[in-house]
Design an enzyme around this catalytic site. Structure first.
Site, mmCIF file in Angstrom:
data_model
loop_
_atom_site.group_PDB
_atom_site.id
_atom_site.type_symbol
_atom_site.label_atom_id
_atom_site.label_comp_id
_atom_site.label_asym_id
_atom_site.label_seq_id
_atom_site.Cartn_x
_atom_site.Cartn_y
_atom_site.Cartn_z
ATOM 1 N N GLU B 190 0.811 -1.376 0.181
ATOM 2 C CA GLU B 190 0.218 -0.211 0.094
ATOM 3 C C GLU B 190 1.217 1.534 0.035
ATOM 4 O OE1 GLU B 190 -1.096 -2.517 2.523
ATOM 5 O OE2 GLU B 190 -2.713 -3.698 1.600
ATOM 6 N N HIS B 259 -9.972 -4.186 11.242
ATOM 7 C CA HIS B 259 -10.879 -4.116 9.735
ATOM 8 C C HIS B 259 -11.757 -3.317 10.253
ATOM 9 C CE1 HIS B 259 -7.333 -7.673 8.711
ATOM 10 N NE2 HIS B 259 -8.306 -7.191 7.679
#
Lengths: 338, 457
Positions: B190, B259
């Site tokens: 990322e 998450h």
């Protein structure tokens, strides 16, 4: 072709194709000298309190950027870290605009809103000037991506220091750049110290081999010699332009000054610095060559010195007389108005 | 005694799916690991494997059946000679019971209340004369595809966006249409690909960066803020960065603390960024098109649970929702509920409950977090004199805190009660179903908050 895939080499002697012409050599001398004098003046203005914040000088490393830029064309782009004044001048950006940015004035390249570490010129394809160590590395690969996507024939020269090379994002970038064969030249300017930490205390292994696991060819080059830099850059850029993907060049160089203006550089000896200055100075050595080859004499080089001095004096005058940005500039350039 | 094969869930958010195909027929011998059937949702296709050995006695749900609830018995397996009749009654006999079981394991996701019914008139209404029903997922894909057809500099990159067709199937079919040069699978990297995309934007392209979830954008946040958002200013206006960072944001269902985070206030904090967080499919489409065309970096916060919800979406290709415009999705007079993303569904459900109790709530979907539509919110607060702010993020320095401060600055004399924030509890999101539900704002929390500001019991 000495630069081949999956191979890293240490160049003993430059495989210089041909010695550059007299005019070219004098141009390199002039460009390196401009950077040197510009940085000396910036240091002086900093001492007078006219330049604030961080100010990282390039003195000692001039051969790296001048040698690499000598092999580049208008299609190519450049990105670097915060030690960026030399790169801007080598890209053809105006001394006045760079110096006025250092003093935080309206006439600066970023209207005084960026400072030493944050200047850009779309016109010269200079994309900064980045203050976060190694952030320019994926961005540089992204510029390479854009060159490839647009099929414009250009590549990106992405400069980083020996400190940046230990950031994780460098390896994320090496992986993608190799995977997608991005036209990017990674130039590690190894000036031996990441701020105060000597290379040996921070980095395991050889820096030019850091891309070998990704199949990126790397080469160690004497970055104090503009002709060796030029020869290595020439070879690397040919490889990149042929669509083979990135190359790493580790430039062994040296900064004479501290990491930034506020660094007294107590982590190294005066003798070490003096030895580099007296034996390996890129400008002195090129001057010697010019004289030996009969390309110039003391008189003609003095003319170059005077021209450079005039440019720098003019830049300093501009930078100290250009007004501060208008208070209304506080609110501009946050967003592009659609 | 025959054993029942139950309809499995493919993901934490799946509540039903299609029984696409039976690969075994009644009377076949099966052993554990044999593939019995294929099931599909709008997200994925999966094989149902046998866990028990024996003979497939009876198929209870024929192939091609849509909307089979999770945990519905779809077949029975037993020993040869054993009668299928001894198996429990077919699914059809007790769908309610199964459905209830399924709901226990999923968070409260009220079916979208059609907001058009009670929304005031808006200048976007004209686009809603011709609509088709689409999921948020389809709307996002169509928006990206339409913009990629229109502008060759737009490309999509991210993990699993191309060959896998998107981890959440948002980019379904895009690789096939646009090719590998414009729909690009990245490694799991990322920080690197966010920086690379910023460089591509500096180089004249218009990248759309998908984060598999916005949680992973924390790996890349330096590039989103320092490289994308600040460079225009630092360059004195030279270096625009037209880029969209998008992905599902906030809690999904039972995926745990790492998450399940709402980044609206994180990104909303930063000058130089635009931040949008739509709820409906129409807004998702209209705002995605606006985000891609915007010359600035836009953080586009989606929601996994809402991906599968259907809404009417204008068919007009020129339908664009301007960034920075909130929408009154339900008109009311007693209180203003301001929220965004999935909490719009909660707020509409609460408003329905409140209406039954004689309280008229106005619901505003912010749609854009930055720049915030202060005008629309404050006009409503000045009318209702009460404000309840609802978000999935934490209260501290959250969107609700900002709304409370804005209400003080713009409508202090109009307030008849202190502003109340309904937010996630101040804890990392727990995994246990009951605790997760307690930690996230629910419609009844909004009802309670409204009653407190309207001084009703």
């Amino acid at each position: 072709m000495a630069v081949t895939k999956r191979r890293t080499t240490r160049s003993a002697a430059p495989a210089a194709p041909t010695l550059p012409s007299k005019e070219e050599l004098i141009r390199y001398y002039r460009e390196m000298l401009l950077i040197r004098r510009f940085e000396e003046k910036a240091g002086q203005l900093y001492g007078m309190g006219l330049i604030g914040g961080f100010c990282h000088l390039y003195i000692g490393q001039e051969a790296v950027v001048v040698g690499i830029q000598s092999c580049m064309t208008e299609a190519d782009s450049v990105i670097t870290s915060y030690r960026d004044h030399g790169h801007m001048l080598a890209c053809g950006m105006e001394s006045k605009g760079v110096m006025a940015e250092l003093t935080g004035r309206a006439g600066g390249y970023s209207k005084g809103k960026g400072g030493s570490m944050h200047m850009f010129s779309r016109e010269k394809k200079f994309y900064g000037g980045h203050g976060i160590v190694a952030a320019q590395v994926p961005i540089g690969a992204g510029l390479g991506f854009a060159h490839k996507y647009n099929k414009d024939g250009g590549f990106n020269a992405c400069y980083m220091g020996d400190g940046a090379i230990n950031q994780g994002q460098v390896y994320e970038t090496f992986n993608m750049a190799a995977l997608w064969k991005l036209p990017t030249l990674f130039v590690i300017e190894n000036n031996k110290y990441a701020m105060g930490t000597a290379q040996a205390r921070a980095s395991a292994g050889e820096l030019f081999q850091r891309g070998s696991a990704y199949g990126i060819p790397g080469k160690q080059v004497n970055g104090m010699d503009v002709l060796e830099v030029r020869a290595a850059a020439h070879e690397a850029i040919e490889y990149i332009r042929a669509g083979n993907g990135p190359v790493i060049l580790e430039m062994q160089t040296y900064r004479y000054r501290g990491h930034s203006m506020s660094d007294p550089a107590k982590y190294r000896t005066k003798e070490e610095v003096n030895k580099m200055r007296s034996e390996s100075d890129p400008i002195d050595n090129l001057k010697k060559l010019l004289l030996e080859q009969g390309y110039a004499d003391e008189e003609s080089l003095k003319v170059v010195d005077r021209e450079v001095k005039d440019i720098v004096t003019e830049a300093a005058d501009f930078a100290t007389t250009s007004p501060e940005p208008d208070p209304s500039e506080l609110w501009t350039d946050v967003l592009v108005e659609a | 005694m025959p054993v029942q094969v139950l309809m499995p869930a493919l993901s934490p958010t799946m509540t039903e799916g299609k029984l696409a195909k039976w690969l075994k027929k009644e009377g076949d011998t099966v052993k554990s690991g044999d593939v019995l059937a294929e099931i599909e949702t709008d997200k994925a296709t999966m094989e149902v494997e046998a866990v028990d050995e024996g003979t497939l006695l009876k198929i209870l749900v024929p192939e091609g059946t849509e909307n089979v609830a999770v945990n519905t018995p779809i077949a029975s397996i037993g020993e040869e000679g054993e009668s299928a009749e001894t198996a429990p009654a077919a699914a059809a006999a007790k769908p309610t019971e199964v459905k209830q079981e399924a709901t226990v394991s999923t968070p409260s996701t009220p079916a979208p209340v059609p907001p058009q019914a009670k929304a005031p008139e808006s200048d976007e209404d004209k686009y809603f004369k011709d609509v088709k029903t689409q999921t948020v997922r389809e709307a996002l894909r169509d928006a990206m595809a339409e913009e990629m057809r229109r502008d060759p500099t737009v490309f999509l990159m991210g993990e699993e966006v191309a060959e896998y067709q998107g981890a959440y199937k948002i980019s379904q079919g895009m690789l096939q249409e646009f090719g590998a040069d414009r729909v690009i699978d990245t490694p799991i990297t990322e920080h690197g690909f966010a920086g690379l995309a910023v460089g591509a934007a500096f180089g004249g392209l218009r990248p759309i960066v998908e984060f598999m979830t916005m949680n992973f954008s924390m790996q890349a946040i330096d590039h989103i803020i320092n490289s994308a958002a600040k460079t225009l200013y630092m360059s004195g206006g030279q270096m625009g960065c037209p880029i969209v960072f998008r992905g599902p944001n906030g809690a999904a269902a039972r995926v745990g603390a790492q998450h399940s985070q709402d980044y609206a206030s994180w990104y909303g904090h930063v000058p130089g960024l635009k931040v949008v967080a739509p709820y409906s499919a129409a807004d998702a489409k209209g705002l995605m098109k606006a985000a891609i065309r915007d010359p600035n970096p836009v953080v586009f916060l989606e929601n996994e649970i809402v991906y599968g919800h259907s809404f009417p979406v204008p068919t007009d290709p020129d339908f664009i929702v301007p960034i920075g415009k909130a929408k009154v999705v339900r008109a009311g007079t007693d209180v203003t509920i301001v929220t965004y993303s999935i909490c719009v569904a909660h707020a509409l459900a609460a408003a329905e409950t409140l209406a039954e109790q004689g309280i008229s709530a106005e619901v505003i979907d912010l749609r854009t977090i930055r720049p915030l539509d202060v005008e629309t919110v404050m006009a409503s607060v000045k009318k209702t004199n009460r404000l309840v702010a609802v978000e999935e993020g934490w209260a501290f320095a959250g969107i609700g805190s900002e709304l409370a401060a804005l209400a003080m600055e713009h409508a202090f004399d109009y307030l008849d009660a202190p502003v109340v924030r309904v937010t996630a509890k101040d804890v990392p999101l727990p995994y246990a179903a009951n605790l997760e539900k307690l930690a996230l704002p629910q419609p009844h929390d909004i009802v309670d908050a409204v009653k407190s500001v309207t001084y009703k019991k």
